[in-house]
Scaffold this motif. Structure first.
Motif, PDB file in Angstrom:
ATOM      1  N   VAL A 194       1.101  -1.378  -0.076  1.00 42.56           N
ATOM      2  CA  VAL A 194       0.031   0.216  -0.061  1.00 42.56           C
ATOM      3  C   VAL A 194       0.704   1.793   0.107  1.00 42.56           C
ATOM      4  O   VAL A 194       1.697   1.261   0.464  1.00 42.56           O
ATOM      5  CB  VAL A 194      -1.168   0.161   1.233  1.00 42.56           C
ATOM      6  CG1 VAL A 194      -2.026   0.759   1.400  1.00 42.56           C
ATOM      7  CG2 VAL A 194      -1.352  -1.421   1.648  1.00 42.56           C
ATOM      8  N   THR A 195       0.196   1.989  -0.732  1.00 40.26           N
ATOM      9  CA  THR A 195       1.110   3.743  -0.581  1.00 40.26           C
ATOM     10  C   THR A 195       0.128   4.604   0.032  1.00 40.26           C
ATOM     11  O   THR A 195      -0.792   4.584  -0.262  1.00 40.26           O
ATOM     12  CB  THR A 195       2.169   3.808  -1.615  1.00 40.26           C
ATOM     13  OG1 THR A 195       0.305   3.834  -2.811  1.00 40.26           O
ATOM     14  CG2 THR A 195       2.312   3.388  -2.663  1.00 40.26           C
ATOM     15  N   ALA A 196       0.941   5.096   0.538  1.00 38.26           N
ATOM     16  CA  ALA A 196      -0.120   6.597   1.447  1.00 38.26           C
ATOM     17  C   ALA A 196       0.936   7.815   1.215  1.00 38.26           C
ATOM     18  O   ALA A 196       1.778   8.373   1.251  1.00 38.26           O
ATOM     19  CB  ALA A 196      -0.487   6.427   2.570  1.00 38.26           C
ATOM     20  N   GLY A 197      -0.185   9.045   1.176  1.00 39.06           N
ATOM     21  CA  GLY A 197       0.040  10.272   1.960  1.00 39.06           C
ATOM     22  C   GLY A 197       0.230  10.653   0.252  1.00 39.06           C
ATOM     23  O   GLY A 197       0.039  10.736  -0.519  1.00 39.06           O
ATOM     24  N   ALA A 225      -6.784  -4.590   5.103  1.00 42.34           N
ATOM     25  CA  ALA A 225      -5.807  -5.716   5.071  1.00 42.34           C
ATOM     26  C   ALA A 225      -5.570  -6.516   5.753  1.00 42.34           C
ATOM     27  O   ALA A 225      -5.265  -7.374   5.858  1.00 42.34           O
ATOM     28  CB  ALA A 225      -4.839  -5.358   3.225  1.00 42.34           C
ATOM     29  N   ARG A 226      -4.752  -6.160   6.647  1.00 43.86           N
ATOM     30  CA  ARG A 226      -4.920  -6.332   8.144  1.00 43.86           C
ATOM     31  C   ARG A 226      -5.499  -7.555   8.318  1.00 43.86           C
ATOM     32  O   ARG A 226      -5.330  -8.462   8.915  1.00 43.86           O
ATOM     33  CB  ARG A 226      -3.783  -5.548   8.419  1.00 43.86           C
ATOM     34  CG  ARG A 226      -2.846  -5.968  10.156  1.00 43.86           C
ATOM     35  CD  ARG A 226      -2.983  -4.851  10.933  1.00 43.86           C
ATOM     36  NE  ARG A 226      -4.274  -5.243  12.155  1.00 43.86           N
ATOM     37  CZ  ARG A 226      -4.482  -4.368  12.460  1.00 43.86           C
ATOM     38  NH1 ARG A 226      -3.757  -2.707  12.599  1.00 43.86           N
ATOM     39  NH2 ARG A 226      -5.878  -3.951  12.699  1.00 43.86           N
ATOM     40  N   GLU A 227      -6.375  -5.985   9.174  1.00 42.23           N
ATOM     41  CA  GLU A 227      -8.010  -7.136   9.962  1.00 42.23           C
ATOM     42  C   GLU A 227      -7.693  -8.729   8.830  1.00 42.23           C
ATOM     43  O   GLU A 227      -8.553  -9.342   9.750  1.00 42.23           O
ATOM     44  CB  GLU A 227      -9.108  -6.296  10.134  1.00 42.23           C
ATOM     45  CG  GLU A 227      -8.864  -5.535  11.242  1.00 42.23           C
ATOM     46  CD  GLU A 227     -10.248  -4.090  11.331  1.00 42.23           C
ATOM     47  OE1 GLU A 227     -10.672  -4.620  10.796  1.00 42.23           O
ATOM     48  OE2 GLU A 227      -9.133  -3.079  11.723  1.00 42.23           O
ATOM     49  N   LEU A 228      -8.366  -8.578   7.494  1.00 43.30           N
ATOM     50  CA  LEU A 228      -8.474  -9.270   6.741  1.00 43.30           C
ATOM     51  C   LEU A 228      -7.363 -10.456   6.060  1.00 43.30           C
ATOM     52  O   LEU A 228      -7.476 -11.572   6.046  1.00 43.30           O
ATOM     53  CB  LEU A 228      -8.726  -9.261   5.419  1.00 43.30           C
ATOM     54  CG  LEU A 228     -10.194  -8.282   5.523  1.00 43.30           C
ATOM     55  CD1 LEU A 228     -10.606  -7.654   4.029  1.00 43.30           C
ATOM     56  CD2 LEU A 228     -11.057  -8.596   6.462  1.00 43.30           C
ATOM     57  N   GLY A 229      -6.544 -10.292   7.124  1.00 41.27           N
ATOM     58  CA  GLY A 229      -5.141 -11.695   7.267  1.00 41.27           C
ATOM     59  C   GLY A 229      -3.805 -11.169   6.734  1.00 41.27           C
ATOM     60  O   GLY A 229      -3.091 -12.045   6.406  1.00 41.27           O
ATOM     61  N   ALA A 230      -3.615 -10.232   6.071  1.00 43.15           N
ATOM     62  CA  ALA A 230      -2.437 -10.388   5.182  1.00 43.15           C
ATOM     63  C   ALA A 230      -1.835 -10.052   5.442  1.00 43.15           C
ATOM     64  O   ALA A 230      -1.553  -9.264   7.029  1.00 43.15           O
ATOM     65  CB  ALA A 230      -3.109  -9.066   3.886  1.00 43.15           C
ATOM     66  N   GLU A 231      -0.532  -9.658   4.873  1.00 45.73           N
ATOM     67  CA  GLU A 231       0.958  -9.387   5.500  1.00 45.73           C
ATOM     68  C   GLU A 231       1.310  -8.064   4.545  1.00 45.73           C
ATOM     69  O   GLU A 231       1.050  -7.997   3.508  1.00 45.73           O
ATOM     70  CB  GLU A 231       2.197 -10.459   5.658  1.00 45.73           C
ATOM     71  CG  GLU A 231       3.427  -9.921   5.741  1.00 45.73           C
ATOM     72  CD  GLU A 231       4.398 -10.564   4.970  1.00 45.73           C
ATOM     73  OE1 GLU A 231       6.013 -10.287   4.998  1.00 45.73           O
ATOM     74  OE2 GLU A 231       3.910 -11.844   5.343  1.00 45.73           O
ATOM     75  N   VAL A 232       1.202  -6.777   4.942  1.00 45.56           N
ATOM     76  CA  VAL A 232       0.924  -5.657   4.628  1.00 45.56           C
ATOM     77  C   VAL A 232       2.195  -4.850   4.436  1.00 45.56           C
ATOM     78  O   VAL A 232       3.172  -4.420   6.366  1.00 45.56           O
ATOM     79  CB  VAL A 232      -0.005  -5.223   5.353  1.00 45.56           C
ATOM     80  CG1 VAL A 232      -0.406  -3.374   4.410  1.00 45.56           C
ATOM     81  CG2 VAL A 232      -1.337  -5.382   5.195  1.00 45.56           C
ATOM     82  N   THR A 233       2.782  -3.925   3.997  1.00 45.68           N
ATOM     83  CA  THR A 233       3.538  -3.138   4.139  1.00 45.68           C
ATOM     84  C   THR A 233       3.379  -1.781   3.702  1.00 45.68           C
ATOM     85  O   THR A 233       2.461  -1.762   2.575  1.00 45.68           O
ATOM     86  CB  THR A 233       4.986  -3.628   2.968  1.00 45.68           C
ATOM     87  OG1 THR A 233       5.906  -4.568   3.708  1.00 45.68           O
ATOM     88  CG2 THR A 233       6.351  -2.186   2.617  1.00 45.68           C
ATOM     89  N   VAL A 234       3.566  -0.927   4.163  1.00 45.37           N
ATOM     90  CA  VAL A 234       3.131   0.344   3.816  1.00 45.37           C
ATOM     91  C   VAL A 234       3.941   1.935   3.301  1.00 45.37           C
ATOM     92  O   VAL A 234       5.185   1.330   4.234  1.00 45.37           O
ATOM     93  CB  VAL A 234       2.135   1.275   4.505  1.00 45.37           C
ATOM     94  CG1 VAL A 234       1.420   2.776   4.263  1.00 45.37           C
ATOM     95  CG2 VAL A 234       1.126   0.424   5.308  1.00 45.37           C
ATOM     96  N   ALA A 267       7.108  -7.280  -6.769  1.00 41.82           N
ATOM     97  CA  ALA A 267       7.649  -8.422  -7.919  1.00 41.82           C
ATOM     98  C   ALA A 267       6.919  -9.609  -6.793  1.00 41.82           C
ATOM     99  O   ALA A 267       6.425 -10.721  -6.888  1.00 41.82           O
ATOM    100  CB  ALA A 267       8.953  -9.288  -7.581  1.00 41.82           C
ATOM    101  N   PHE A 268       6.875  -9.137  -5.042  1.00 41.76           N
ATOM    102  CA  PHE A 268       6.986 -10.034  -4.033  1.00 41.76           C
ATOM    103  C   PHE A 268       5.398  -9.786  -3.434  1.00 41.76           C
ATOM    104  O   PHE A 268       4.958 -10.710  -2.700  1.00 41.76           O
ATOM    105  CB  PHE A 268       7.546  -9.811  -3.201  1.00 41.76           C
ATOM    106  CG  PHE A 268       9.058 -10.350  -3.621  1.00 41.76           C
ATOM    107  CD1 PHE A 268       9.307 -11.489  -3.671  1.00 41.76           C
ATOM    108  CD2 PHE A 268       9.547  -8.767  -3.687  1.00 41.76           C
ATOM    109  CE1 PHE A 268      11.051 -11.407  -4.147  1.00 41.76           C
ATOM    110  CE2 PHE A 268      11.071  -9.156  -3.797  1.00 41.76           C
ATOM    111  CZ  PHE A 268      11.909 -10.354  -4.048  1.00 41.76           C
ATOM    112  N   ALA A 269       4.132  -8.840  -4.395  1.00 39.70           N
ATOM    113  CA  ALA A 269       2.756  -8.234  -3.494  1.00 39.70           C
ATOM    114  C   ALA A 269       1.994  -9.496  -5.140  1.00 39.70           C
ATOM    115  O   ALA A 269       2.148  -9.968  -5.378  1.00 39.70           O
ATOM    116  CB  ALA A 269       3.355  -7.022  -4.276  1.00 39.70           C
ATOM    117  N   ASP A 270       1.144  -9.718  -3.797  1.00 41.19           N
ATOM    118  CA  ASP A 270      -0.333 -10.416  -4.381  1.00 41.19           C
ATOM    119  C   ASP A 270      -1.416  -9.021  -4.728  1.00 41.19           C
ATOM    120  O   ASP A 270      -1.357  -8.990  -5.744  1.00 41.19           O
ATOM    121  CB  ASP A 270      -1.011 -11.564  -3.487  1.00 41.19           C
ATOM    122  CG  ASP A 270       0.126 -12.713  -3.200  1.00 41.19           C
ATOM    123  OD1 ASP A 270       0.072 -13.541  -3.653  1.00 41.19           O
ATOM    124  OD2 ASP A 270       0.371 -12.598  -2.114  1.00 41.19           O
TER     125      ASP A 270
END
Length: 407
Positions: A194-197, A225-234, A267-270
């Motif tokens: 995710v990108t933000a700001g 996304a985190r609440e739905l179980g994902a591993e998240v990078t912002v 490349a590593f993101a779903d």
């Protein structure tokens, strides 16, 4: 959702401790195994025997009480929990939890448990509103804690205001809802980027070009996304919203820095959600010293920034790509055009001039357009709710053949 679950009920030393007995009873009636931990102050207000009779389990008060030599009590209890409920949660306990203080059985157990924590505050109205208490509550929320808001009414101290412990029925309902939401994790095993700001494009050491983005929508997407179980990078540029808990946060400033960080992880993101407001242009030169005022006009030469979203669209290799479009006119036409040009799978569009939908607000009015010609309009809702709807739709689009699932 509570049947067969082990619930730690932490009872603190507030006058509302008497309500915790009714809460304990209702949790047991719902099928939960309730392990009660009381602070010494709470035990002066309500006898531990009351909770023992209701829960049918020994009530723990003393931090040095070790009845079973084969285990360490606070570790054993913490590991057994499916859910922790702190009710009533006093300002003192909230402060201990926020600052990692472990000086009694309950606060020590809170540092060990990996279970979700539901906090039901109860205290004087002025105490609840105190900046220190509010800061501690925000800290715990950022770390993933959940709250049952206190009610408004006549308090034991004689004041009328916000600070009454929520009713036991409300707390049980919140616990059931929390467990249900945590059980529904369609993005488990997926990686979401995710990108933000808003990006910052420097003119000189003290001046820059930017926009009004607060990062609230991007952060809401990350939390959803985190609440739905994902591993998240912002990857976050300039923001004014509290950072989301439980995610990897990478700070950047300019569009070029944002591009570099996104491409290194794409490349590593779903799923990639490009919610940042990226500047279209940047100054051709960034001056090393502050530009002095020398005339009535100043001309800045700007050059176009790379189109990160389009670049991601061209590089897609199984990722679900979600773009954002902040518009002020012809929203649908502009959104559908951008969706096609950028090779997105979904595009979230809104009219930022509409009341409640602009930058910096806690609400949004969006329409989610799909590459299949679909559209999902959402009326005025919180950014949290909009983000959850978006990420649930993303989970549906991923389907069983999602990249993370296949791996």
């Amino acid at each position: 959702m509570l049947k067969g679950k082990t619930v730690i009920l932490g009872v603190c030393g507030g006058i509302a401790a008497y309500k915790a007995a009714a809460l304990c009873s209702k949790l047991v009636q719902a099928g939960a195994k309730v392990r009660v931990i009381m602070t010494e102050s709470a035990a002066k207000l309500v006898q531990p025997l009351t909770f023992q009779a209701l829960s049918k389990y020994h009530v723990i008060v003393d931090a040095f009480e070790e009845n079973d030599p084969s285990v360490i009590t606070h570790v054993d209890v913490a590991d057994s929990a499916d859910l922790v409920i702190i009710a009533p949660a006093t300002a003192n306990m909230i402060g201990k939890m926020a600052n990692g203080i472990a000086d009694d059985m309950l606060s020590t157990t809170m540092l060990v448990t990996q279970a979700p924590i539901l906090i039901a505050p109860a205290m004087n109205v002025h105490m609840y509103a105190h900046p220190a208490v509010q800061a501690n509550m925000r800290t715990l929320e950022q770390r993933g804690a959940y709250y049952v808001e206190p009610g408004v009414g006549l308090l034991a101290c004689g004041y009328v205001g916000k600070g009454r412990l929520a009713e036991p029925e409300e707390i049980v309902a919140a616990a059931q809802q929390l467990l249900a939401s945590l059980a529904d994790r369609p993005l488990a095993g997926k990686k979401v980027l995710v990108t933000a700001g808003g990006t910052v494009e420097r003119i000189d050491p003290v001046r820059y070009l930017t926009n009004d983005s607060s990062g609230k929508m991007g952060f809401a997407v990350a939390e959803a996304a985190r609440e739905l179980g994902a591993e998240v990078t912002v990857i976050a540029a300039r923001t004014s919203a509290p950072k989301p808990a439980g995610v990897e946060l990478v700070k950047v400033e300019s569009a070029l820095e944002l591009r570099e960080e996104v491409l290194s992880r794409y490349a590593f993101a779903d799923v990639a959600v490009m919610a940042a407001a990226v500047a279209d242009y940047r100054p051709l030169r960034q001056e090393e010293q502050k530009i002095k005022k020398t005339g009535d006009t100043l001309t800045l030469e700007l050059v176009k920034n790379p189109d990160i979203l389009q670049e991601l669209g061209e590089r897609k290799n199984g990722q679900l790509l979600i773009g954002f479009a902040a518009e002020t006119e012809n929203v649908e036409a502009n959104a559908r055009g951008k969706l096609k040009r950028k090779h997105c799978d979904l595009l979230v569009a809104n009219d930022v001039s509409a009341e409640g939908a602009g930058f910096g607000t806690d609400t949004n009015i969006i329409t989610i357009y799909g590459s299949d010609g679909s559209s999902l309009p959402l009326p005025l809702v919180s950014k949290r709710e909009a983000a959850l709807r978006l990420m649930r739709l993303a989970a549906e689009k991923l389907g069983p053949a999602a990249k993370g699932q296949a791996e």
